[in-house]
Every structure is written in C-alpha cells, then in structure tokens.
Design an enzyme around this catalytic site. Structure first.
Site, short mmCIF file in Angstrom:
data_model
loop_
_atom_site.label_atom_id
_atom_site.label_comp_id
_atom_site.label_asym_id
_atom_site.label_seq_id
_atom_site.Cartn_x
_atom_site.Cartn_y
_atom_site.Cartn_z
N ASP A 1 -82.56 4.09 -51.24
CA ASP A 1 -81.36 3.89 -50.41
C ASP A 1 -81.59 2.73 -49.46
OD1 ASP A 1 -78.98 4.49 -48.65
OD2 ASP A 1 -78.95 6.31 -49.83
N ILE B 1 -80.06 -1.98 -54.70
CA ILE B 1 -79.97 -1.96 -56.18
C ILE B 1 -79.25 -3.19 -56.76
CG2 ILE B 1 -80.12 0.55 -56.41
CD1 ILE B 1 -76.95 0.33 -56.99
N TYR C 1 -62.71 -0.35 -57.12
CA TYR C 1 -63.52 0.85 -57.35
C TYR C 1 -63.27 1.46 -58.73
CZ TYR C 1 -65.50 5.49 -56.27
OH TYR C 1 -66.23 6.65 -56.27
N LYS D 1 -65.96 1.85 -61.79
CA LYS D 1 -66.35 3.14 -62.37
C LYS D 1 -65.97 3.23 -63.84
CE LYS D 1 -68.25 4.93 -58.67
NZ LYS D 1 -69.67 5.30 -58.61
N1 NAD Z 1 -67.50 11.67 -52.28
C1 NAD Z 1 -66.62 11.67 -53.25
O1 NAD Z 1 -65.53 12.29 -53.13
C2 NAD Z 1 -66.89 10.95 -54.53
C3 NAD Z 1 -65.97 11.08 -55.56
C4 NAD Z 1 -66.20 10.43 -56.77
C5 NAD Z 1 -67.34 9.67 -56.94
N2 NAD Z 1 -68.23 9.53 -55.92
C6 NAD Z 1 -69.41 8.70 -56.18
O2 NAD Z 1 -70.57 9.43 -55.89
C7 NAD Z 1 -71.60 8.56 -55.41
C8 NAD Z 1 -72.10 9.06 -54.06
O3 NAD Z 1 -71.00 9.12 -53.16
P1 NAD Z 1 -71.13 9.79 -51.72
O4 NAD Z 1 -69.79 10.31 -51.40
O5 NAD Z 1 -72.32 10.67 -51.64
O6 NAD Z 1 -71.35 8.45 -50.85
P2 NAD Z 1 -72.17 8.23 -49.47
O7 NAD Z 1 -71.60 7.00 -48.86
O8 NAD Z 1 -72.20 9.48 -48.69
O9 NAD Z 1 -73.64 7.90 -50.03
C9 NAD Z 1 -73.89 6.77 -50.82
C10 NAD Z 1 -75.30 6.26 -50.52
O10 NAD Z 1 -75.52 5.06 -51.31
C11 NAD Z 1 -76.28 4.14 -50.52
N3 NAD Z 1 -76.09 2.76 -50.98
C12 NAD Z 1 -74.96 2.01 -50.87
N4 NAD Z 1 -75.20 0.77 -51.36
C13 NAD Z 1 -76.48 0.75 -51.81
C14 NAD Z 1 -77.29 -0.25 -52.41
N5 NAD Z 1 -76.83 -1.48 -52.64
N6 NAD Z 1 -78.57 0.07 -52.72
C15 NAD Z 1 -79.06 1.30 -52.48
N7 NAD Z 1 -78.32 2.29 -51.90
C16 NAD Z 1 -77.05 2.01 -51.57
C17 NAD Z 1 -75.70 4.35 -49.10
O11 NAD Z 1 -76.59 3.87 -48.10
C18 NAD Z 1 -75.48 5.86 -49.05
O12 NAD Z 1 -76.58 6.54 -48.50
C19 NAD Z 1 -70.96 7.16 -55.35
O13 NAD Z 1 -71.28 6.45 -56.52
C20 NAD Z 1 -69.47 7.47 -55.29
O14 NAD Z 1 -68.70 6.41 -55.81
C21 NAD Z 1 -68.03 10.15 -54.72
#
Ligand code: NAD
Length: 243
Positions: A33, A57, A147, A151
């Site tokens: 992260d 990443i 987005y 995806k």
């Molecule tokens: N929360 C939702 O409702 C939801 C729904 C559909 C999909 N998602 C997907 O699930 C995944 C996690 O979402 P979340 O809600 O836990 O998000 P979040 O923002 O709570 O956590 C995401 C984490 O990714 C890290 N991150 C961002 N850019 C980065 C990079 N370049 N290198 C390394 N780390 C990086 C951030 O620091 C953060 O800790 C994402 O891919 C999101 O698109 C989430």
C-alpha cells in the site's frame, strides 16, 4: 506447508479484510500500500508472518523491487490479490483528462503490472492463484466513465490471463463487489449513501469480509476448475432489476 499471499491496497478497506482472512488461514501475508500509518498498524496487529511494503503499483521499478524482495525472502508466491484501486468520479463533460488517466493508471495499468510479474512466478512454479478486484460498476455507472472503463479492463485482463496461464496450473478470477462499507464509500455524503442503499435488492451495504470470504474461496485448494470468471459480491445489484 508454507503459503504466501500478496495483497495490494491492503492497509484498509476490502484489502485489509482480505489480508486478515489469509493471515487467519495461516498464510504469510505481504501487505502492499501507500498508506504507511494503516499498513504498519495492521502488521503490528497481525504479528508474525505479516509484512508491509510501501509500493506504488503504477511504478514498474517499484513493482520489480517488490517481487525481488518477496522472492528473496520467501522463494514462493501462492496467491496474488490485486485490490488497490481509486475513484475520481464526474460526468464525462466535467472530467479532466488527468482524472481519466490517473484512475486507468492505478486500476488497470497497476493491476496489469502486478499480474505480469505474478504470471512470471506462477508460470515457473506451475501453480498459483490470481484474484483481481473489479467492480460491479464495470457494467456501467453514470459519473464513472474512467472507473467503469478501468474495471471493464480488469475483467478482460482476467479472462485473457485465465487463457494464457491455465495450462500452467494457474487459476485467474475476478471478484466484482457492489456497495461495500469501506473508507472509500464512507467519503460519500449520507444522502448519496442512502440513495445507493435504497437501490440495492438487499437494501443494505456489503462488508469487506463478504469480499474477503469470496477471495478465500477462489484460492482454496478445494476450489478447482473455476477460472476466467467474475464473481459478483453485490447484494444482487448486477441483476439490474431496478427495484
Ligand atoms: N468499497 C466499495 O464499495 C467497492 C465497490 C466495488 C469495487 N471496489 C474495489 O475494491 C478495491 C478496494 O476498495 P476499498 O473500498 O477498500 O478502497 P480504499 O480506498 O478503502 O482502499 C484502497 C487502498 O488502495 C491503496 N492504493 C491506492 N493507490 C495505490 C497504489 N498506486 N499503489 C498501492 N496502493 C494503492 C490505498 O492507499 C488504499 O489503502 C478497489 O479496487 C475498489 O475499486 C470497492
């Protein structure tokens, strides 16, 4: 027997729940992260067999460093979960090109880079699992042209890797979460959250653990012969009944 899991974006939210789940299952977990505070706090909480690495990443040299470090210490990788992702929502006519590029860079290019390095390891080992975290939004969401496209790219990438790696004993799948209660969705206003919850068949939000349990299922030894699939964890939203 030792098992090693690498999870991106694991300092908080869904990724954190995935890291906790795999640690509980006895895996050595590598938490990748950019959020040092939460990443280090998680490693401290988990104790043994948990490591945090600050890696972006989207940066090829950082991803290479990550794999070098991990393989030097563990000499194996069993599970790669590409979870790191961001949103920068707006209708297309108000969306700056920069917000399109940044979201594609993290969600798609970053995931591709991690998959590329992971594929090299898994192909050589002749085993391994990749789970990419997509989103129900790949089907389309107003205000998410960046987005949703990123995806949709992740779903396509997952299908191609299933075809390319199948003969090497590697299974590659995606999980498409719907509305999940994480720091990302906690940033939405109460009004928007209520509206989104109301649009759910279940009239509820999912928990990060709902996604983590599905990822664990896809990586379980007993789960075989499933590859190239996108599993929805979305309270039925993808059915699209519009209730
Ligand atoms: N929360 C939702 O409702 C939801 C729904 C559909 C999909 N998602 C997907 O699930 C995944 C996690 O979402 P979340 O809600 O836990 O998000 P979040 O923002 O709570 O956590 C995401 C984490 O990714 C890290 N991150 C961002 N850019 C980065 C990079 N370049 N290198 C390394 N780390 C990086 C951030 O620091 C953060 O800790 C994402 O891919 C999101 O698109 C989430």
């Amino acid at each position: 027997m030792k098992k090693v899991a690498l999870i991106t974006g694991a300092a908080k939210g869904i990724g954190r729940a995935i890291a906790e789940k795999f640690h509980l299952l006895g895996y050595v977990v590598y938490i990748v992260d950019l959020d040092d505070e939460n990443g280090q706090e998680l490693v401290k909480k988990l104790g043994n067999n948990a490591f945090y690495l600050n890696i972006d990443i989207t940066k090829v040299e950082e991803v290479e460093l990550l794999f070098n470090k991990l393989l030097e210490s563990e000499n194996q990788l069993d599970v790669l979960v590409n979870n790191a992702g961001i949103i920068k929502d707006n209708v297309i006519w108000n969306m700056p090109l920069e917000d399109f590029s940044t979201v594609i860079d993290v969600n798609l290019k970053g995931t591709w880079l991690m998959c590329k390095k992971g594929a090299e390891v898994f192909k050589k080992q002749k085993n391994g699992r990749i789970v990419n975290i997509a989103s129900r939004a790949w089907l389309g969401n107003p205000g998410q042209s960046n987005y949703s496209a990123s995806k949709a790219g992740v779903v396509g990438l997952t299908r191609v890797l299933a075809l390319e790696l199948g003969r090497y004993g590697v299974l590659v799948n995606a999980v498409a979460p719907g509305l999940i209660d994480t720091p990302l969705t906690q940033k939405l206003s109460d009004e928007v959250r209520e509206k989104l919850i109301h649009a759910q068949p279940t009239k509820s939000m999912g928990k990060p653990e709902d996604v983590a349990n599905t990822v664990a299922f896809l990586c379980d030894e007993q789960t075989q012969f499933i590859t190239g699939q996108t599993i929805y964890v979305d309270g039925g939203k993808s059915i699209g009944a519009g209730i």
